[in-house]
Write a protein that holds these residues in place. Structure first.
Motif, short mmCIF file in Angstrom:
data_model
loop_
_atom_site.label_atom_id
_atom_site.label_comp_id
_atom_site.label_asym_id
_atom_site.label_seq_id
_atom_site.Cartn_x
_atom_site.Cartn_y
_atom_site.Cartn_z
N UNK A 171 12.40 2.02 -9.83
CA UNK A 171 11.74 3.27 -9.43
C UNK A 171 10.28 3.02 -9.04
N UNK A 172 9.59 2.17 -9.80
CA UNK A 172 8.19 1.86 -9.48
C UNK A 172 8.08 1.15 -8.13
N UNK A 173 9.02 0.26 -7.85
CA UNK A 173 9.01 -0.45 -6.57
C UNK A 173 9.28 0.50 -5.41
N UNK A 174 10.19 1.45 -5.61
CA UNK A 174 10.47 2.42 -4.55
C UNK A 174 9.25 3.29 -4.28
N UNK A 175 8.56 3.74 -5.34
CA UNK A 175 7.36 4.54 -5.16
C UNK A 175 6.27 3.75 -4.44
N UNK A 176 6.08 2.50 -4.86
CA UNK A 176 5.03 1.68 -4.24
C UNK A 176 5.35 1.38 -2.78
N UNK B 240 9.45 10.60 -2.89
CA UNK B 240 10.29 9.49 -3.30
C UNK B 240 10.78 9.78 -4.72
N UNK B 241 12.06 9.57 -4.94
CA UNK B 241 12.62 9.80 -6.27
C UNK B 241 12.47 11.22 -6.76
N UNK C 67 -0.19 3.76 -8.59
CA UNK C 67 1.14 3.24 -8.32
C UNK C 67 1.18 1.72 -8.33
N UNK C 68 0.10 1.06 -7.91
CA UNK C 68 0.08 -0.40 -7.94
C UNK C 68 0.10 -0.89 -9.38
N UNK C 69 -0.74 -0.29 -10.22
CA UNK C 69 -0.77 -0.69 -11.63
C UNK C 69 0.55 -0.36 -12.33
N UNK C 70 1.14 0.79 -11.98
CA UNK C 70 2.43 1.15 -12.57
C UNK C 70 3.51 0.12 -12.23
N UNK D 161 9.76 -5.34 -4.48
CA UNK D 161 10.76 -6.26 -4.99
C UNK D 161 12.13 -5.62 -4.85
N UNK D 162 13.11 -6.27 -4.25
CA UNK D 162 14.43 -5.66 -4.10
C UNK D 162 15.10 -5.44 -5.44
N UNK D 163 16.07 -4.55 -5.44
CA UNK D 163 16.77 -4.20 -6.66
C UNK D 163 17.48 -5.40 -7.24
N UNK D 164 17.38 -5.54 -8.57
CA UNK D 164 17.99 -6.69 -9.24
C UNK D 164 19.45 -6.42 -9.53
N UNK D 165 20.35 -7.33 -9.24
CA UNK D 165 21.76 -7.15 -9.61
C UNK D 165 21.89 -7.01 -11.12
#
Length: 813
Positions: A415-420, A434-435, A464-467, A805-809
């Motif tokens: 979620x943090x990556x999607x927001x960023x 987003x979200x 958002x960067x720190x999050x 960062x892409x979503x982790x499997x």
């Protein structure tokens, strides 16, 4: 300021300011004429405003004694006034000349700073730091040291022109003004002095204000033993001497105070600093200072039975301070969990004095008295049982929740990556959703190269960067903890150099290993890197390395030893305000708390569940031993000195598990001589590594634990521990087809006794084929790493901090 600043200032003193130099010795007319030339490129309005202020300040300074403007400035007491200086000068000029008003005050402010910039006098840095003048940096860069600032521009690289660069350039200009010379004349002591002023006087301590030191260090201004960074040099006090530690508690009896200093100095070489400081706190604060408080005038270590008994009773409780809802500090008492530790330290103190007196009677003999702490006062057995019970309960309560914590960390990271990602793609000043949340991106950047915060729908600032940074590093920390069982200080000291590789001598296979630096036990150890851990390490390496592929060097503060470690390519680091900084233990703990709060987990009492980093270590040991790993192997992996410590980490489960473990130990002891039940030899360790060589099968890899036998009598297709190899799918398909043909044949021939067994094997083969197909589907959306090749290891999850960062499997090698 703390001890660190005092020590550094003694080693790197700031430059002194002379009483006179060329420009400072000029006459009034010569100074004004020179400054008119300096302001010739300004507009008539700006030049006139500055020169009126210059003349007013110089006329005021002429009323003080001195042969130079610097001497008159010092005689005027201006340095001590700081913020109140302009008001006083304005009042005095008003009284002298009969002029007043806001314009006069502005002229005086501008003229006073301009005289300092023109090197007519050199105010103290405290005076300069309280004034913000936008023209200072430009004038110093253009007229005082253009070559020095050109070198700074080159050292800054892409940071040049950003707000953090302008702030650093202004700080450097202040040191040029206050100390004289140019940029390359600035010393380490000058920087320490300015940082001390900003933290102690101006209360400005953000790490973004230390970039000036980094730039000057890159220019080669400082000697090799200069601090690697000024970040938090004022916050972290560094190591204190025995005298400083004892004097914190204001001991009234001077001979006893001197005794404690001597005793601590005698014990210091054998102790790490953390233990040394804790010993001083126990002996001085909790023992002697407590006695002086309740028995004023006490001056002997010989305690009466009543005094000793009263002290022992007091230390069984401690004072707890907490902040109430109204902001007031509320004090209460609570039982001390381990008073035996205090009693043991005091008893050791008395016994040490008696022992040392035999060798040095004149020095220690006068202090030898009966020890007030008896053997019967120290009962560690009951306390140890209670500690073990509490630790086991924590482990049993948290071990089943670990998968939930990990899934929550992965979700928060995604979620943090999607927001960023959405934040960085949005133009300045735009609104984006987003979200299910709506954010507004600021119209201008105020933190460096790019904006780092947005405003959500409730008007709150969201960094958002720190999050995203916290979400990534807490995910990495949880994964690292659960795969290694390392301590938090060991984890934060992991560097790029810690990733090494070992070639098995029999097969030539390269096995990745992780080198754990010595910490609590001062013993270095190597851990086998599993595919899951390799995935985490690859994400970290890919995130922190620069564009040229190298991991930046950063200096981290050792909380235990209270000193700065030399710069290393740490894996736990991030970039902030143009500088690379290590991830702190406080950041990990705070982010872990946020993850647990988001998980909604509760303990048996219904309160929110909390994790400490050390809980992961206990879970790791418990899970490893319950899975069949011999305790003495777990001891080596964890770096414990004794197997008793390792077994203390393992949580006690129901009686049947305990009895089974004891029976296992009894069988081993019966088969091996007692003297061999010890730390494994090199041959035993090689046998442990050789276990991984013997797992290779025709259709995959056997995942059974070390030291266990095959539970299916080598009917591998049926076994749930078989990890099928995708490359062997045709072989498994052939086995499946063959089994179907055999079942048909058995049904046709009436061999009913074989049908059931063949059907079990067929179900196992189909299950392995389904696993391979699922793995192929998953890998089609991920980067295939295979066996990582260190140190050129590529990330599967993280990229760089500048890109999402892409979503982790959810699982997989």
């Amino acid at each position: 300021m703390g001890g660190s600043h005092r020590v550094l200032t003694a080693a790197f003193p700031p430059r002194d300011v002379p009483v006179s130099w060329g420009h400072s010795a000029e006459t009034f007319d010569a100074t004004c004429e020179r400054l008119v030339q300096v302001t010739s490129s300004d507009s008539d309005k700006t030049s006139g405003h500055r020169m009126r202020g210059v003349r007013r300040v110089l006329r005021w300074l002429e009323s003080f004694e001195g042969d130079s403007w610097q001497e008159r400035w010092v005689a005027s007491g201006s340095d001590a006034l700081e913020r109140a200086w302009a008001d006083r000068v304005a009042d005095e000029i008003t009284a002298q000349c009969g002029v007043s008003g806001r314009t006069v005050r502005n002229e005086i402010q501008c003229g006073s700073v301009f005289l300092a910039v023109a090197d007519v006098y050199r105010p103290r840095l405290e005076w300069l730091a309280t004034r913000w003048s936008p023209f200072v940096t430009d004038i110093v860069a253009q007229r005082r040291d253009p070559d020095g600032f050109a070198a700074l521009k080159t050292a800054a690289g892409t940071l040049w022109g950003t707000p953090v660069w302008r702030k650093a350039a202004y700080q450097i200009a202040l040191m040029v003004i206050g100390k004289g010379g140019g940029v390359r004349d600035i010393t380490t002591g000058d920087c320490l002095q300015l940082r001390h002023i900003e933290v102690s006087v101006l209360r400005k301590a953000p790490t973004s204000r230390t970039l000036f030191y980094t730039l000057l260090k890159d220019l080669g201004n400082f000697p090799p033993d200069a601090p690697a960074t000024l970040r938090s040099v004022s916050t972290y006090a560094g190591q204190s001497s025995a005298e400083e530690l004892v004097d914190r508690y204001h001991v009234q009896c001077r001979p006893v105070r001197d005794l404690f200093v001597e005793y601590l100095n005698e014990r210091r070489p054998a102790l790490d600093y953390n233990t040394f400081e804790d010993l001083s706190r126990t002996l001085v604060a909790r023992f002697w200072a407590d006695l002086e408080h309740h028995h004023p005038g006490i001056d002997s270590l010989r305690l009466s039975p009543e005094t000793a008994a009263a002290w022992k009773e007091r230390i069984r409780t401690k004072t707890v301070r907490r902040r109430a809802a109204d902001g007031q500090i509320v004090e209460s008492t609570a039982p001390r969990l381990n008073p035996g530790t205090l009693l043991t330290a005091v008893r050791a103190f008395y016994l040490d004095l008696a022992t040392w007196a035999a060798d040095e009677p004149a020095r220690w003999g006068p202090w030898v008295v009966p020890c007030p702490v008896r053997d019967s006062d120290i009962t560690p057995r009951k306390h140890n049982r209670r500690v073990k019970a509490r630790a086991d309960q924590r482990t049993r309560e948290r071990m089943p929740t670990l998968p939930v914590v990990l899934r929550t960390a992965e979700l928060l990271l995604r979620q943090a990556q999607e927001r960023l990602s959405a934040f960085r793609d949005a133009p300045l000043g735009a609104r984006f959703t987003v979200g299910g949340e709506t954010f507004t991106k600021p119209r201008a950047s105020n933190s460096g190269l790019e904006p780092t915060r947005a405003t959500d729908g409730n008007g709150r600032r969201r960094y958002l960067v720190a999050d995203e940074n916290r979400a990534f590093w807490v995910w990495a920390a949880i994964e690292f903890f659960r795969h290694t069982g390392a301590r938090i200080e060991e984890m934060l000291e992991i560097s790029h150099h810690s990733i090494v590789q070992y070639t098995l001598p029999t097969t030539g296979e390269v096995v990745p290993l992780l080198q754990i630096a010595p910490s609590k036990t001062d013993e270095e150890r190597l851990l086998l890197v599993s595919p899951e851990l390799a995935d985490v390490l690859s994400a970290m390496v890919a995130r922190v390395r620069d564009a040229d592929g190298t991991v930046p060097l950063v200096a981290a503060y050792d909380q235990g030893e209270r000193r700065w470690n030399p710069p290393q390519p740490l894996l736990f680091q991030w970039r902030s305000a143009g500088q690379n900084r290590p991830v702190s233990a406080q950041t990990i703990r705070k982010a872990l708390g946020e993850t647990l709060a988001a998980s909604g987990l509760t303990d048996t009492a219904g309160d929110p569940l909390n994790y400490q980093p050390h809980d992961f270590r206990r879970i790791f040991v418990t899970d490893a031993i319950l899975s069949g790993l011999p305790p003495h192997i777990a001891q080596v992996i964890c770096g414990h000195k004794t197997i008793t410590t390792t077994m203390g980490y393992k949580a006690a489960y129901p009686a049947e598990a305990i009895e089974a473990h004891r029976a296992f130990l009894a069988r081993r002891r019966g088969q091996r001589p007692a003297e061999e039940y010890r730390t494994p030899t090199s041959a035993e360790w090689d046998a442990f590594l050789g276990h991984f060589e013997r797992r290779k099968l025709s259709v995959g890899i056997c995942a059974r634990a070390f030291g266990t036998s095959c539970i299916h009598e080598h009917a591998c297709v049926r076994c749930a521990l078989l990890r099928p190899d995708p490359a062997q799918r045709p072989r498994l398909a052939e086995i499946s087809d063959n089994l179907q043909a055999r079942i048909a044949e058995a049904e046709r021939e009436g061999w009913l006794g074989e049908i059931e067994g063949l059907q079990v094997s067929l179900a196992g083969a189909r299950d392995k084929l389904a696993q391979i197909d699922a793995e192929a589907t998953r890998r089609s959306t991920a980067i295939h790493l295979g066996m990582p090749a260190f140190p050129q290891i590529a990330g599967r999850i993280g990229t760089t901090s500048a890109s999402p960062v892409p979503e982790r499997p959810s699982s997989g090698m």
